[in-house]
Structures are given as structure tokens and as C-alpha cells.
Design an enzyme around this catalytic site. Structure first.
Site, PDB file in Angstrom:
ATOM      1  N   MET A 462       0.858  -1.178   0.000  1.00 24.30           N
ATOM      2  CA  MET A 462       0.000   0.000   0.000  1.00 24.30           C
ATOM      3  C   MET A 462       0.890   1.223   0.000  1.00 24.30           C
ATOM      4  SD  MET A 462      -3.007   1.378   0.013  1.00 24.30           S
ATOM      5  CE  MET A 462      -4.139   0.065   0.476  1.00 24.30           C
ATOM      6  N   GLY A 463       0.559   2.195  -0.883  1.00 23.54           N
ATOM      7  CA  GLY A 463       1.357   3.398  -0.950  1.00 23.54           C
ATOM      8  C   GLY A 463       0.524   4.595  -1.271  1.00 23.54           C
ATOM      9  N   ALA A 464       1.195   5.728  -1.513  1.00 15.96           N
ATOM     10  CA  ALA A 464       0.470   6.947  -1.819  1.00 15.96           C
ATOM     11  C   ALA A 464      -0.225   6.857  -3.167  1.00 15.96           C
ATOM     12  CB  ALA A 464       1.429   8.138  -1.801  1.00 15.96           C
ATOM     13  N   TYR A 465       0.315   6.071  -4.065  1.00 19.33           N
ATOM     14  CA  TYR A 465      -0.274   5.948  -5.405  1.00 19.33           C
ATOM     15  C   TYR A 465      -1.517   5.083  -5.374  1.00 19.33           C
ATOM     16  CZ  TYR A 465      -0.615   4.988 -10.399  1.00 19.33           C
ATOM     17  OH  TYR A 465      -1.057   4.876 -11.680  1.00 19.33           O
ATOM     18  N   GLY A 466      -1.412   3.920  -4.684  1.00 16.56           N
ATOM     19  CA  GLY A 466      -2.552   3.015  -4.622  1.00 16.56           C
ATOM     20  C   GLY A 466      -2.144   1.718  -3.983  1.00 16.56           C
ATOM     21  N   ALA A 467      -3.026   0.723  -4.052  1.00 10.26           N
ATOM     22  CA  ALA A 467      -2.790  -0.587  -3.450  1.00 10.26           C
ATOM     23  C   ALA A 467      -2.290  -1.544  -4.523  1.00 10.26           C
ATOM     24  CB  ALA A 467      -4.061  -1.115  -2.810  1.00 10.26           C
ATOM     25  N   ASP A 576      12.483   9.519  -8.507  1.00  8.56           N
ATOM     26  CA  ASP A 576      12.035   8.910  -7.248  1.00  8.56           C
ATOM     27  C   ASP A 576      12.766   7.600  -6.996  1.00  8.56           C
ATOM     28  OD1 ASP A 576      10.604   8.782  -4.904  1.00  8.56           O
ATOM     29  OD2 ASP A 576       8.850   7.823  -5.811  1.00  8.56           O
TER      30      ASP A 576
END
Length: 745
Positions: A462-467, A576
Site C-alpha cells: 500500500m502506498g500513496a499511489y494506490g494498493a 524517485d
């Protein structure tokens, strides 16, 4: 020389020649010993077959020295150590005596070295002479000061040596004193008795007594000639004068005549001996005639004195004293002249020998000089030949170099032409066929079914972009990343990642299997070992990565970044880079993911140095370029900074916060091994330090101080990777049982 006179005297008297001699020479190895050996060689070599015995007395070994400078009694030391030390002492003594043995060998005489261990030098020499029955012993005369008292060592040796041996004391190459043997002493006693018998017997026995005195006189003169020294002779003469003055006041004229006769006979025999011993000079007869005329004049003067007086009974005591004084004075002067003549003769021989040696050396040096001149001429000719060869070789090298440069220029022109033709061909094909879609479209229903409606049990990140979910699509294990926000910038990142990953391929870039653009889903290949961050920080108890795999991972990441920076038609800057975006497959092969924040720059000749200004910095703190953070200018050097931080994390397995400062201080202080991850195994210090210094250079604050990734960083990492591969082949293969995937972006 004196001995040769005795040999001839023996021949005149009908005696057999002496046998071969064995001469003992006592030496202690100091600088005066060479004079003793040289004198003995000059003295005894003319005798015939000679055997020299070099006697060396060394002290008894009672202690053994230690490396600290102390000494230990031999009773407290092991037998093998004592034996080794004794052998060393004997070897040193033998080496010390070798020059004297060589002196004898040069004269072609037999020589033998006898080493005697004793603390009493006098007793040791006396015992060896008595045991071996040496007839001749040569020793060095001890120096004696003006105020010294007691006997010297040489006088002690002379007194203790058995009487059958003749002792010669030599000082500075000259005979200093002599202690005759019993045979020589008996000869001198016979000489004195012959003088007495000559004065008491009647005229009928004169002929026999003269013959006897002649025989004994030769030996007596020999003994006088080998008397200790000139000062001692003068002292003896003065003592005789004093005794004559105080104890012989009533001597008769017959006694005076008998002494004169005996002196005449003795001097005649001295002349015979001297002529034989000095036959190599060529004119000894003149000195003998002078001495005899001196004695004859004295005798005639005495006869005149006797004839002018009334008779032998009229001589007064005063005239007797004067006659005796003059007689003894003449004897002393005669001996003095003999000594001076002997010294002059010896110096003449030495000078002749030195002149011959110098002449021989001059001839040898002239021969060597001639050889050197010939070699010099040959060397000059050889140098000229080599110079000619060098000029020819230089011309040939220049020609070959010109040919190679022409061929290289032609090859480069051909390569440029080929690249241009290939580019034109590719443009033509694209114009005819159109752009190819390089990703597969998946239906939304298939993705929902494969993820069990996005079940939490299948969610792996899970991250800031999505799952991110693990699923199986068309019998292929894959990872699905679902965009959970419909914001405009999120859609832009989705479209950018889809465009980049669908248009490029690289072994160390994450492979995009397909996508569902309508719902913001991206389907990737599944990476068994999760992210590099999870493995470095040992999340979920995952096994550590060996150091040689970390060297390889650093090279793989750098090669992928170089590929992105040199992509066409636009260069790609990732922006990144961090361990969480580096994924590992089941073989720990690394691949870069999450290129949604990448920035495309114009592709031209200066693409790698081109900068682009953005409105706000994007990325992860601690990995963002400080220049990019301050000015908003993005460039390929921004990815170099983040890559340098990742290199330091590969070495230390520590968080990125303040990591650069900590590693820099450790390298400067020589504490780098303390900073390394101990779970990675036994790090190679030199190669690890080289990699750490490279990471620090990449993480410089100023972009112009960072090295070029393609030309400077990648060759070093490739060499370190090859070193790590060899180390891995020699080490047992590591097992990686735990494989947990994390795609938290």
C-alpha cells in the site's frame, strides 16, 4: 740467512745437513701477527721443506652470551646450545686465522692451524711445544713501556719453553730477541773453554786448539749475531768492562794476546757465516775485510805497546783496563755494524720485492686499460648500430600509426553512415506501419475476478499511489496496482508510467504485462523477493542479502538508470529512486519500478546536461537532490544523488537520514568496517571502501561535483561486480527461503 750460514759451516766441518723443519708460530690474530708470519716465512723458507704450525690460544668457554648482552654459565645452559656456541667460536677463530694461512699458501709451504683452548697462554704454548717437540718457535715480542715493571708475555714464554726449542721474538717484522736452544748454548760454552785452553796450553797444541776454536767460533759468532738486541749487547759490553775494571787488575800479556787471537779467529768465522748468509747481495767480503783489518790494527797496536815496554810483567793495571775497554768497544761496534748491515740488506730485499710488485701491477693495469679501451670502442660501434635500428623502427611505427588512424577514420565514417541509414529506415517503417501498442489491455472484470474483488488477503502493498494485489491472470502470476484516486495529477502519473513502460524494455526495468486504462490499473510481473528496502531493513524476518549480491544489485540499478538517461527520442529522469522502488525476483535480480514521477527531457546532443524547471519538487525526502530541492531545476545528476544514497544503504543497511555524514566520517577515521552491515558476510575491505567512496562522490551536494554515471560510475561498478561474481562462485550458494513481495508505492 743466519741459518744458511750455519748449514754451510756444518758442511765445512763435515757435519750432516739438518733435517726438514717444523716451525711453530704463535699468533693471536691482531694486526701484529702478520709481521710475525711474514718474518717466519722469510726466515725459514730457504731452509728446504718446511712445515708451519700456527698456534692460536683462545680462552676457555665458561659462559654463553645472551641477546640482552648478559652471560650465562655453561652449567646453566643446555648441552646443544653450548655445543652450537662452541662451534660458532671455533668457526670465528678459523675465519680470523685464514689470512695467515693464505700467506703461507702463497709461499707454497705446508701449514696447519692448531687451536688450543686455555686460559693460561704460557702454559698452553709450552705444553704444545713439549708434546709436539717443535725445534723452532716464533712469537710476537710484547711491547713494553718505559715505566712498566715485571716480565712481558714474550719473556715468560721464552723462559717456560723447553730447552730443546729455539724461541724467536719478532717485533714489527724484525727479530727483537732470541732464546737459543741447548745445542746453541753448548756451542757458546765450548767457545769460552777454547779461549782458556788456548791461553794455557803450550805452543805444541796451538794447531789443534785453533781448529777447535774455529769450529766453536762459528757457532759463537752465530749466537752473537742472533743476540737479543743492540741495547742489550751494549749493556753486556759495559758490564764486561766494569767486571774487568774491578776484578781483573792483574792480567798478563799472554792473556791479552790470546784474547786478540781468539777475537781474530771468531771474527774470521763470523765473516764466513755472514758471507754465506748474505750471498744474494754480492759484496759481503768487503765488510768482513774491514772488520778483520780493524781487529788486526788493534792487535798490532797491542804488539807495539808490548814491545816498547820492558816485558809482559811491566804492563800496568791501567794499560790493561784501557786494552780491555778498547777491545770490548770494538766488539760492540762490530756487532752494531753487523746489525746495521743486516737491516740494510733486508730493506734492500723488501724494496726490490715492492718494486717488482709495483711493476707487475703496472703491467696488469696497462693490460686492463687496453681491454677497457677495446670494449669502449665496441660499445660505441654497438650504440651506433642500435641508433640506426631505432631510427628504422621509429619510421616503421609512424607509418603503421598513420595507417591505423586512416583506418579508424574510415571505420568511424562507415559507422556514422550505418547509423544514419538505420535511423532513416526506422522512420520509414514507423511512417508506413504506425506506432505499435506494446502493452496488453485487460478487462476490468478479469482483474476483479483475479483479485477476489480486491481482497485484503491478496493485498501485498500500500502506498500513496494506490494498493498492490497479487493475482493470477491468464495462468500468469502478476501484481496489479490500482489507482485509488481520480485526481488529475494521479492520472497524469498513470499515463506517464504507462507510456514509458510500454515503449521501452530493459532487463532491470520492471516489465509491464498490461493495463486497464479505464479504471487506472497496471499489471506488472510478480517479484518474489519484494523490495530492496524490505530486504535491507530485514522486515518480516527476511534473510539478509550477501555482500556480493549487493555489489551486483548496485551495478544493475546503475545500468538501468543509464538506459533511462540515454533513451530516445527523449531522455527519462526517474526522480524517485529509492530502495522501496527497487524490486527483487526469486534470484535477487533487481528491477526499477514506479516511473510515474519520471520527467522526459528533450533528446539532443546536450540531453544529459539539460535542466528543466518544475513548479515543486517531487520525490521522497532524503533522496531528493539538494539542488533540485533548492532551485527546482531537475537534471540527470538528480538521479545520481539518489543512487549514491542507495549505494551507502546497500553497504550499511541503515536509514538514509544523516547516512552520508556518518559514512564520510567513518572513511576518514578508518572505521568503515564498523559501519558495514554484519549480516552480509565477510566484506572485502579494499573493494568495499572503493564502493563507499564512489557512493559519497555521487551524493555530493553540488551537482557539478558528482561523477558522470555512464563514463565514471558504471565502469567501476562493472569491475566490482565481476570481483563479486568470482567471490560468489567460490562461496557456498545462499538459500533464500522467505520470499515476501511488497509493492507499496
Amino acid at each position: 740467512m743466519e741459518e744458511s750460514g750455519i748449514i754451510e759451516a756444518r758442511g765445512l766441518l763435515g757435519l750432516p745437513p739438518p733435517p726438514s723443519l717444523t716451525v711453530a708460530i704463535s699468533i693471536n690474530g691482531n694486526r701484529k701477527s702478520k709481521y710475525v708470519v711474514r718474518w717466519a716465512l722469510e726466515k725459514f723458507i730457504p731452509e728446504g721443506k718446511i712445515m708451519f704450525k700456527l698456534l692460536h690460544i683462545r680462552p676457555k668457554i665458561t659462559t654463553v652470551p645472551t641477546p640482552m648482552g648478559n652471560s650465562i654459565p655453561i652449567s646453566h645452559v643446555r648441552d646443544d646450545v653450548v655445543a652450537a656456541y662452541r662451534e660458532e667460536v671455533e668457526w670465528k677463530a678459523t675465519e680470523k686465522l685464514l689470512p695467515y694461512k693464505k700467506m703461507c699458501a702463497q709461499k707454497k709451504v705446508q701449514v696447519e692451524i692448531l687451536q688450543i683452548e686455555s686460559d693460561d697462554v704460557v702454559y698452553a704454548i709450552s705444553r704444545e711445544v713439549a708434546k709436539s717437540t717443535f725445534n723452532n718457535l716464533v712469537i710476537g715480542a710484547s711491547s713494553r713501556g718505559m715505566f712498566s715493571r715485571g716480565q712481558t708475555l714474550s719473556s715468560k714464554i721464552s723462559e717456560c719453553i723447553p730447552k730443546f726449542c729455539t724461541v724467536y721474538a719478532v717485533s714489527e717484522g724484525n727479530l727483537s730477541s732470541l732464546r737459543p736452544s741447548d745445542s746453541e748454548t753448548n756451542g757458546s760454552i765450548k767457545d769460552d773453554s777454547s779461549e782458556t785452553s788456548f791461553s794455557t796450553n803450550d805452543s805444541s797444541n796451538n794447531s789443534s786448539s785453533q781448529a777447535e776454536s774455529t769450529d766453536c767460533g762459528s757457532v759463537a759468532s752465530y749466537a752473537h749475531f742472533r743476540s737479543p738486541s743492540l741495547p742489550m749487547q751494549q749493556f753486556e759490553a759495559l758490564s764486561t768492562i766494569n767486571q774487568t775494571f774491578f776484578h781483573k787488575k792483574t792480567n798478563s800479556c799472554e792473556t791479552i794476546h790470546s784474547r786478540l787471537s781468539s777475537l781474530d779467529i771468531g771474527e774470521q768465522e763470523d765473516g764466513i757465516s755472514s758471507s754465506h748468509s748474505n750471498s744474494d747481495i754480492g759484496h759481503p767480503r768487503s765488510r768482513l775485510s774491514c772488520c778483520k783489518s780493524l781487529v788486526t790494527d788493534n792487535q798490532s797496536w797491542l804488539s807495539d805497546q808490548a814491545s816498547t815496554s820492558d816485558g809482559p810483567s811491566d804492563f800496568s793495571s791501567e794499560s790493561q783496563i784501557n786494552v780491555n775497554f778498547e777491545l770490548e768497544k770494538l766488539r760492540v761496534e762490530l756487532r752494531h755494524f753487523q746489525g746495521m748491515y743486516t737491516n740494510a740488506q733486508r730493506e734492500t730485499v723488501d724494496t726490490s720485492r715492492k718494486v717488482n710488485d709495483l711493476q707487475k701491477c703496472r703491467l696488469e693495469e696497462a693490460s686492463k686499460l687496453k681491454e677497457i679501451n677495446l670494449k669502449e670502442v665496441e660499445a660505441k660501434e654497438l650504440a651506433i648500430q642500435e641508433k640506426v635500428k631505432y631510427e628504422a623502427a621509429k619510421k616503421e611505427v609512424d607509418y603503421v600509426k598513420d595507417c591505423a588512424e586512416r583506418e579508424a577514420a574510415q571505420k568511424k565514417a562507415a559507422e556514422i553512415m550505418a547509423l544514419h541509414e538505420a535511423s532513416e529506415k526506422e522512420k520509414l517503417e514507423n511512417a508506413l506501419v504506425g506506432p505499435l501498442q506494446q502493452y496488453r489491455k485487460f478487462e476490468w472484470e478479469d482483474i476483479v475476478s483475479a483479485t477476489s474483488s480486491f481482497s485484503d488477503n491478496l493485498r501485498i502493498g500500500m502506498g500513496a499511489y494506490g494498493a498492490v494485489y497479487k493475482c493470477s491472470l491468464h495462468h500468469t502470476t502478476a501484481a496489479v496496482k490500482v489507482l485509488h484516486s481520480k485526481e488529475a495529477h494521479r492520472k497524469k502519473q498513470f499515463q506517464q508510467e504507462l507510456e514509458i513502460l510500454s515503449s521501452i524494455r530493459h532487463p532491470h526495468l520492471l516489465i509491464l504485462l498490461g493495463a486497464c486504462p479505464d479504471h487506472g490499473c497496471l499489471v506488472y510481473e510478480y517479484m518474489d523477493n519484494g523490495s530492496l528496502e524490505d530486504r535491507l531493513l530485514r522486515k518480516n524476518n527476511t534473510p539478509p542479502i550477501p555482500w556480493f549480491e549487493r555489489f551486483r544489485i548496485a551495478w544493475e540499478i546503475a545500468s538501468a538508470i543509464v538506459f533511462l538517461h540515454n533513451s530516445r527520442p527523449k531522455s527519462i529522469i526517474h526522480r524517485d529512486l529509492k530502495p522501496a522502488n527497487i524490486l527483487l525476483d526469486h534470484n535477487l535480480v533487481s528491477k526499477i519500478g514506479d516511473v510515474g514521477l519520471s520527467k522526459m527531457l528533450q533528446s539532443d546532443s546536450s540531453a544529459l546536461s539539460t535542466m528543466c524547471k518544475v513548479t515543486r519538487p517531487l520525490g521522497t525526502l532524503c533522496y531528493i537532490d539538494p539542488e533540485y530541492q533548492r532551485s527546482g531545476l531537475i537534471s540527470p545528476k538528480s538521479d545520481v544523488y539518489a543512487f549514491g544514497i542507495m549505494i551507502l544503504q546497500l553497504l550499511t543497511a541503515k536509514p538514509a537520514i544523516a547516512l552520508v555524514h556518518g559514512v564520510e566520517m567513518a572513511v576518514d577515521d578508518g572505521r568503515l568496517p564498523d559501519m558495514l552491515d554484519p549480516e552480509a558476510g565477510q566484506w572485502p575491505i579494499e573493494e568495499t571502501k572503493e564502493l563507499a567512496v564512489l557512493g559519497l562522490k555521487c551524493a555530493e551536494l553540488c551537482g557539478r561535483d558528482r561523477p558522470d554515471l555512464k563514463d565514471q560510475v558504471l565502469p567501476v561498478l562493472e569491475r566490482l561486480k565481476e570481483f563479486a561474481d568470482r567471490a560468489r562462485d567460490m562461496a557456498p550458494h545462499a538459500n533464500h527461503p522467505l520470499r515476501i513481495t511488497s509493492y507499496a508505492q
